[in-house]
Scaffold this motif. Sequence first.
Motif, PDB file in Angstrom:
ATOM      1  N   PRO A  54       0.818  -1.215   0.000  1.00  0.00           N
ATOM      2  CA  PRO A  54       0.000   0.000   0.000  1.00  0.00           C
ATOM      3  C   PRO A  54       0.850   1.262   0.000  1.00  0.00           C
ATOM      4  N   TRP A 195      -5.567  -7.655 -13.183  1.00  0.00           N
ATOM      5  CA  TRP A 195      -6.687  -6.824 -12.765  1.00  0.00           C
ATOM      6  C   TRP A 195      -7.988  -7.199 -13.466  1.00  0.00           C
ATOM      7  N   TYR A 223      -7.919  -7.501  -2.867  1.00  0.00           N
ATOM      8  CA  TYR A 223      -8.313  -6.197  -3.425  1.00  0.00           C
ATOM      9  C   TYR A 223      -9.839  -6.073  -3.403  1.00  0.00           C
ATOM     10  N   LYS A 259      -4.520  -3.860   1.711  1.00  0.00           N
ATOM     11  CA  LYS A 259      -4.768  -2.921   0.618  1.00  0.00           C
ATOM     12  C   LYS A 259      -6.007  -2.068   0.875  1.00  0.00           C
ATOM     13  N   TYR A 339      -5.576   4.727  -6.328  1.00  0.00           N
ATOM     14  CA  TYR A 339      -4.838   3.741  -7.117  1.00  0.00           C
ATOM     15  C   TYR A 339      -5.360   3.692  -8.552  1.00  0.00           C
ATOM     16  N   PHE A 371      -5.012  -1.327  -8.859  1.00  0.00           N
ATOM     17  CA  PHE A 371      -3.743  -1.445  -8.146  1.00  0.00           C
ATOM     18  C   PHE A 371      -2.608  -1.891  -9.060  1.00  0.00           C
ATOM     19  N   CYS A 412       2.863  -2.140 -10.522  1.00  0.00           N
ATOM     20  CA  CYS A 412       2.050  -1.759  -9.365  1.00  0.00           C
ATOM     21  C   CYS A 412       2.129  -0.241  -9.195  1.00  0.00           C
ATOM     22  N   SER A 414       1.090   1.633  -6.555  1.00  0.00           N
ATOM     23  CA  SER A 414       0.924   2.154  -5.200  1.00  0.00           C
ATOM     24  C   SER A 414       2.049   3.064  -4.733  1.00  0.00           C
TER      25      SER A 414
END
Length: 438
Positions: A54, A195, A223, A259, A339, A371, A412, A414
């Motif tokens: 995160p 995703w 998630y 997350k 995100y 994310f 990613c 984040s």
Amino acid sequence: MKKTPIDQQLVERNIARLRIENVGQASIREIVALVNLIEEEGSDKFVRMEMGVPGLPPAQVGTDAEIKALKSGVASKYPMMDGIKPLKYEASRFVKSFMNVDVDPSGCIPTVGSMQGTYAALLVAANVDPKKDTALFIDPGFPVQKQQMLVMGHKYETFDVFNYRGEKLREKLEQFLSKGNINSIIYSNPNNPSWICFTEDELQIIGELANKYDVIVMEDLAYFAMDFRKDLYTPGKEPYQSTVARYTDNYVLFVSSSKIFSYAGQRCGMMIISDALFNRDYDNLKTRFESNTFGNTIVLRVLYTLSSGTSHSAQYALAAMFKAASDGKFNFINEVKEYGAKAKIMKEIFLRHGFYIVYEKDGEELVGDGFYFTIGYPEMTGEELLANLLYYGVSAITLKNTGSEKEGLRACVSHVQRNQFDDLDKRLDLFAAAFPVN
């Protein structure tokens, strides 16, 4: 190679220092260690996309509840192995509020992060039936779960789901399940790294086949509700987070605080086991663990020997966050929408410089912004792309690390800050000039 933003000798010296034989095949933690060393020796910071951690402050409601618990003295006391009652109750309520699934609090078990939960569940599932000695991963997926299988010495099979969406998924799963050796099916939803999100029809297929072949479905919800194409935050009202739990009683769900609540450091997640599975007797568990039921074996045999419980104070934090969300006082989805907003911008930057999105479609839709996203570059394997991008101060992991059959990288969002977007743009401009697309 032309002059690059990151000194090439600096990169190569640290690759040798860590004894990484092929940087394109390096694990997540190896890439993290490599980039740390390069940043420590050099003056430039990387655009770091390798680690799925995160990048937002922890939920205040959790922090406040944990501080209160610590001040009350819980740090001196062992928690009950199956979790404190307020957390078990609020976890059950959270699942009802946001998934519309009924599960008794007894089957809501805190674990030292979802990783401990998957380890315990995979271990027990591998011992429910001597004939079923193999797990099935629907990939791409979280690489460390395969490492867990390696550590345990257990067998697994895998396939990339990209070409098996919709009704094709049934036929593909049947190919594996009909052999009679599969004890469990594991996947993440939303998916790490692509995703993509399974549709209700696909989850129904998985559930129906789990019933038909009596296998346990493990649904990793790290998630949770982060498919930002839908508004999944209204407690007790549709739309709900999609889940296989509506189609089978043979399920274990993993709900992480890392997350959705940005509470990764306290290592407290939840394993949600269906009532039917939690109370189910397996003769082989009696032989192997001297404990009949699936739930008791998980809690009193495996989790007990792994950690003797989960952080007492963190359980109060998680209970408070679940409660506030279910009460409608804490919109955790709004907290993490950043995100998706960053992913949209970063995708545009990569696309502008000749990259493409590897997992572009989610069934018939474009994949959402969240994310993670996946990138490829023409005429480069994922390993080559990772190795080359390191010289431009951009880090990620290869899709091969996730069980994907496709070439490319997992990115990613984040830990990429918005003030790094201009730098990313400039570095990719140099990269594209050095590796022109024909």
